[in-house]
Design a protein around this motif. Structure first.
Motif, short mmCIF file in Angstrom:
data_model
loop_
_atom_site.label_atom_id
_atom_site.label_comp_id
_atom_site.label_asym_id
_atom_site.label_seq_id
_atom_site.Cartn_x
_atom_site.Cartn_y
_atom_site.Cartn_z
N GLY A 160 0.83 -1.19 0.00
CA GLY A 160 0.00 0.00 0.00
C GLY A 160 0.87 1.24 0.00
N THR B 48 -5.77 4.48 5.91
CA THR B 48 -5.10 3.26 6.33
C THR B 48 -5.37 3.02 7.81
OG1 THR B 48 -3.35 3.58 4.68
CG2 THR B 48 -2.88 2.08 6.52
N THR C 88 2.11 5.24 7.01
CA THR C 88 2.65 4.57 5.84
C THR C 88 3.50 3.38 6.29
OG1 THR C 88 4.50 6.14 5.87
CG2 THR C 88 2.68 6.60 4.35
N ASP D 39 -0.65 -3.62 3.24
CA ASP D 39 -1.13 -2.23 3.10
C ASP D 39 -1.65 -1.61 4.38
OD1 ASP D 39 -3.52 -3.56 3.45
OD2 ASP D 39 -4.53 -2.57 1.79
N LEU E 169 -5.50 -0.86 4.28
CA LEU E 169 -6.12 0.14 3.40
C LEU E 169 -7.22 -0.45 2.54
CD1 LEU E 169 -6.24 2.94 2.10
CD2 LEU E 169 -4.39 2.22 0.56
#
Length: 274
Positions: free
Chosen positions: A206, A230, A235, A264, A267
């Protein structure tokens, strides 16, 4: 038996992180990158860290058949192909639509075409793709799928442009189309490799903390919104993607074949009904 591993895009980012994980899994590790100097710097660093593998850099463009033939010959000279982490990847910010598809999809097919004759029981391939086609809900009709399923064919880019339409010329759309093609390619390759006891999977990160992601987040609210969406609230890191790639390439994943594994932070789970 000398085992050989390959990490593409090994001069930086996810490719470099994959190389660091593979260096404890094989006897010789080929660090493949278009920028041979960057790969050589990583190889030099790995050589002084007590890793199992002897690291050797190779300047290779994964979209160049002659370069890939040279890579395959080198593997054959060294030993038995054990693991391939294909992390060479061009995001939309770095190239035009043709080069993105050449590197991200055609490169995966050409790399595998060159290495397939060396695959044997225990060989595993992992192709780094993206969640972008999942977020974009890429769902091609049969005519488009038929073109996508032969990325090594002559004139592939023009054929894809013809069936997808002019939208594919936008790098922001070329990228999800290319990585969707990687998903399909990994599934098909799993079927081709299975009879010799080899495996293939894809891996879809992601939002990862890269210079490109930070730049795009600064420019575009839509990117910031994806990061906010998310569930883990952040991140990802290169190392987190590489850890999953290493698992898929390991003996612990010996019955995992033909899947796409999403990394991810949740997400896709959060936006799946959007």
């Amino acid at each position: 038996m000398t085992t050989v591993g390959i990490a593409t895009g090994a001069g930086r980012g996810t490719g470099e992180a994959c190389a660091r994980r593979l260096a404890d899994m094989v006897d010789v590790l080929l660090l493949v990158d278009r920028n041979e100097a960057a790969a050589a710097a990583v190889a030099k660093e790995l050589s002084g860290t007590g890793k199992r593998a002897v690291a050797e850099p190779l300047g290779v463009d994964v979209a160049d058949r002659e370069d890939l033939e040279r890579l395959a010959r080198r593997v054959g000279e060294l030993g038995t192909l054990r693991a391939v982490a294909h992390a060479e990847n061009l995001p939309p910010e770095e190239a035009d639509w043709r080069r993105i598809i050449e590197v991200d999809l055609v490169g995966a097919a050409l790399l595998t075409e060159a290495l397939r004759p060396l695959a044997t029981a225990g060989t595993a391939f992992v192709y780094c793709a993206s969640v972008s086609p999942l977020i974009a809900h890429i769902d091609p009709d049969p005519a488009v799928a038929a073109v996508l399923d032969d990325p090594a064919q002559e004139g592939f880019l023009d054929l894809l442009r013809e069936v997808v339409g002019p939208a594919v010329e936008d790098p922001a759309w070329a990228y999800p189309w290319a990585t969707y093609g990687v998903h399909r390619f990994a599934r098909a390759e799993a079927v081709r490799l299975g009879p010799v006891g080899a495996r293939a999977c894809s891996l879809s990160p992601g939002a990862i903390d890269t210079p490109e992601t930070r730049l795009e987040a600064a420019r575009h609210e839509s990117v910031r919104q994806l990061i906010r969406s998310t569930p883990l609230g952040r991140t990802g890191r290169y190392e987190e993607v590489a850890a999953v790639a290493a698992f898929l390439l390991s003996d612990e994943a010996s019955f995992v074949n033909g899947i796409d594994l999403v990394v991810d932070g949740g997400l896709c789970a959060a936006v799946q009904d959007d």
